[in-house]
Design an enzyme around this catalytic site. Sequence first.
Site, PDB file in Angstrom:
ATOM      1  N   THR B 153       0.868  -1.187   0.000  1.00  0.00           N
ATOM      2  CA  THR B 153       0.000   0.000   0.000  1.00  0.00           C
ATOM      3  C   THR B 153       0.905   1.237   0.000  1.00  0.00           C
ATOM      4  OG1 THR B 153      -0.272  -0.205   2.405  1.00  0.00           O
ATOM      5  CG2 THR B 153      -2.034  -1.054   1.029  1.00  0.00           C
ATOM      6  N   LYS B 179       4.121  -7.027   3.726  1.00  0.00           N
ATOM      7  CA  LYS B 179       3.900  -5.615   3.435  1.00  0.00           C
ATOM      8  C   LYS B 179       3.889  -4.865   4.752  1.00  0.00           C
ATOM      9  CE  LYS B 179       0.175  -3.356   2.840  1.00  0.00           C
ATOM     10  NZ  LYS B 179      -0.119  -2.676   4.126  1.00  0.00           N
ATOM     11  N   THR B 190      -2.178  -1.671   7.678  1.00  0.00           N
ATOM     12  CA  THR B 190      -2.186  -3.127   7.842  1.00  0.00           C
ATOM     13  C   THR B 190      -0.819  -3.742   7.592  1.00  0.00           C
ATOM     14  OG1 THR B 190      -4.488  -3.407   7.329  1.00  0.00           O
ATOM     15  CG2 THR B 190      -3.056  -5.235   6.764  1.00  0.00           C
ATOM     16  N   GLU B 274       6.361   4.585   7.153  1.00  0.00           N
ATOM     17  CA  GLU B 274       5.939   5.728   6.351  1.00  0.00           C
ATOM     18  C   GLU B 274       6.841   6.934   6.576  1.00  0.00           C
ATOM     19  OE1 GLU B 274       1.856   5.806   7.439  1.00  0.00           O
ATOM     20  OE2 GLU B 274       1.354   4.219   6.021  1.00  0.00           O
ATOM     21  N   ASN B 397       0.066  10.362   5.178  1.00  0.00           N
ATOM     22  CA  ASN B 397      -1.174  10.019   5.866  1.00  0.00           C
ATOM     23  C   ASN B 397      -2.247  11.084   5.801  1.00  0.00           C
ATOM     24  OD1 ASN B 397      -0.874   7.294   6.880  1.00  0.00           O
ATOM     25  ND2 ASN B 397       0.968   8.151   7.807  1.00  0.00           N
TER      26      ASN B 397
END
Lengths: 402, 402
Positions: B153, B179, B190, B274, B397
């Site tokens: 993702t 992932k 997730t 991230e 985000n």
Amino acid sequence: MFENVKICAGFRFAGVHCGLKSADMLDLALLLSDCPATAAAVFTENRFPAAPVLCGRKQIAAGDKIQAVLINSGNANACTGHQGEVDVAAVAEVLGAVLELPRAQTFISSTGVIGEPLPVTTILKGVELLVGDLEKDAVGNAALQRAAQAIMTTDKSPKIVGVEIETSMGVIIITGVAKGAGMIHPNMATMLAYLLTDAEVELETWSAMLKRVVDRSFNRISVDGDMSTNDTVLALANGVSGCSLVRESDLEALEDGLLKVAQELSLMIVKDGEGATKAVEIIVSGAPDAAAAEKICRAVANSALVKTAFFGQDANWGRIIAAVGYAGVEIEPELVNVSFDKVRVVSGGIRDPHYREEDGAAVLQKPEFSVKIDLQSGEDEFTLLTSDLTHEYVSINADYRS
Amino acid sequence: MFENVKICAGFRFAGVHCGLKSADMLDLALLLSDCPATAAAVFTENRFPAAPVLCGRKQIAAGDKIQAVLINSGNANACTGHQGEVDVAAVAEVLGAVLELPRAQTFISSTGVIGEPLPVTTILKGVELLVGDLEKDAVGNAALQRAAQAIMTTDKSPKIVGVEIETSMGVIIITGVAKGAGMIHPNMATMLAYLLTDAEVELETWSAMLKRVVDRSFNRISVDGDMSTNDTVLALANGVSGCSLVRESDLEALEDGLLKVAQELSLMIVKDGEGATKAVEIIVSGAPDAAAAEKICRAVANSALVKTAFFGQDANWGRIIAAVGYAGVEIEPELVNVSFDKVRVVSGGIRDPHYREEDGAAVLQKPEFSVKIDLQSGEDEFTLLTSDLTHEYVSINADYRS
């Protein structure tokens, strides 16, 4: 900006630059009552309480009246060991001597960098400057604003609130001044607040009232629970108005006013949260018990993903649901409803059939809105005020040594 | 990049674009064993488990062998109510039919946006593409890499690890693909991981082993505890190597290998957190009990202020101390020591007298380092891997609907 704020009688204020912060930024404040004031306080629950907190706790536990409050920014005097307490005592000693007060009637707060020794000499120089200021322009809004500015760290603006209250004994005033805190969990930026009144109140009543008020104001913004080493709320009642409050209705009026001041300061703190662009009320209702409501409320209010979605004005209810789900509370997913203001987004744990993305987006674009989460599993509820998580938050905290 | 990764025998892989994500991004992956494989899994503890988690739990609880694993990105099939489970069943049904497998031997995972209905038709079209791919180039690294890419993702790169292990029965291989997840508390992005081996293991042994391994790997990065609606770790042992492992020494070798794969994937996840620029190991030792060590470790690893200081390469030990202090554990501040790698920063709760700012700064400039917190109050310890909090985290985000 604060020209019209009501200021209670019998208090003088000063704020100076003594050299703890760079350039000419104000970094030392004095709040001085004309007479010893009944003093209540709520302190941080952090296991590394800073030296001024350790000293302040002893004073408050002893029931000492307080007349002078000295607050420095730029240095927290935290993690400074025994020397930290010695330094607080030294500053208090000099402050008392200069103001001709017993040392026990002086109260010291600090905020700023952790782990550096308190620059006592610099502060004592500042005390002289403050005392000089007292002779000039220490009464009224401009002086109060300088004091409010001197206690700021990453705050963008000073925070002052005043209310006037009618009692059966006459009019009294409550004035509050505070400095903020970063608005993200876990928060360690220090929150300091000083609530002053010219009413006279009995100590035990005043202490109990302050605890209740803090619990419904400063403890309802997403900073507590993760308290800094220095967090302090001090409440002083000097009685200079001549109104001694004992009647139940008068005490209720006082508590209402105190709550209003504390809640307005809390809102200011959230709005001025580090880099914040939104103030969002998280309301969890229908919980099986109060602890469950609070846990879920804190999980949502402290979620970095929820807070970045607020910043992005993204009506991302999935992140809210996910935070509800990991809060550690047994819930029934198929009963949960979520609304943004009055827009129902989730019904029974899934997207509401009538929900339209543009309605949610419209709410998220507002600077202030609410997120209501109804668990439909009981009667208890809990509310927190939180902010968004922004680029500026990262900039401030990657660069600022706090 | 993954050309030389060891790939276990008897597995084929495919990754295609079916239309769940934009442009030509791969969004549907297939992991296919040549025969039914012994299957163990660990699922999210979130109270809003997604539909594929609900279905997967039933399969694993039933002890079903698994042969085909289908994973889509772009849609989490979470908060989709009963329809979500119906959709999983529909996809599994078609997948089984096309591959000529019993429905019980197919396993479905999803990751992506929460609360949108699963686009079943789109996925079924993708299943056809996948099956077409199986005929061509489904064995080996390129195929595995396409599968690893299709489950991403916000990940920047695919995550694949393989190890070869000598056992008394011969050589076996363990291959893992995962992932990632945003690297900040609270985390709801997730995490999916698939650990595959060509060894044969008894189901009960395999399940117990996976739980221990997850607890020392994926549960030791700062994402768990705040699990997403979809988190899943699935482990398949197909036995194609012909090595049936029952001896204790062989099972230990298998577990060591499985742990190595899981820990390497965990490190990859943290490094690809991230916007992350740092991977930091938080080590709490000398705790009175394991729960205390874990609480303090999580408080520090999840602190946004600590994580932004890492990003700013600021050896801000005050924020670490403050996080230790609010973790909710009774500690003795005057016993606490803190080091950055081998640089002692705090001794006995205050700045170490020999500490020099430039030594701390040098450690913080490294891409990987450790923060050691010794409470000197017992024998227990706990370790977590965390990352820094960056501008890019906020960008990702605020913009990404996950």
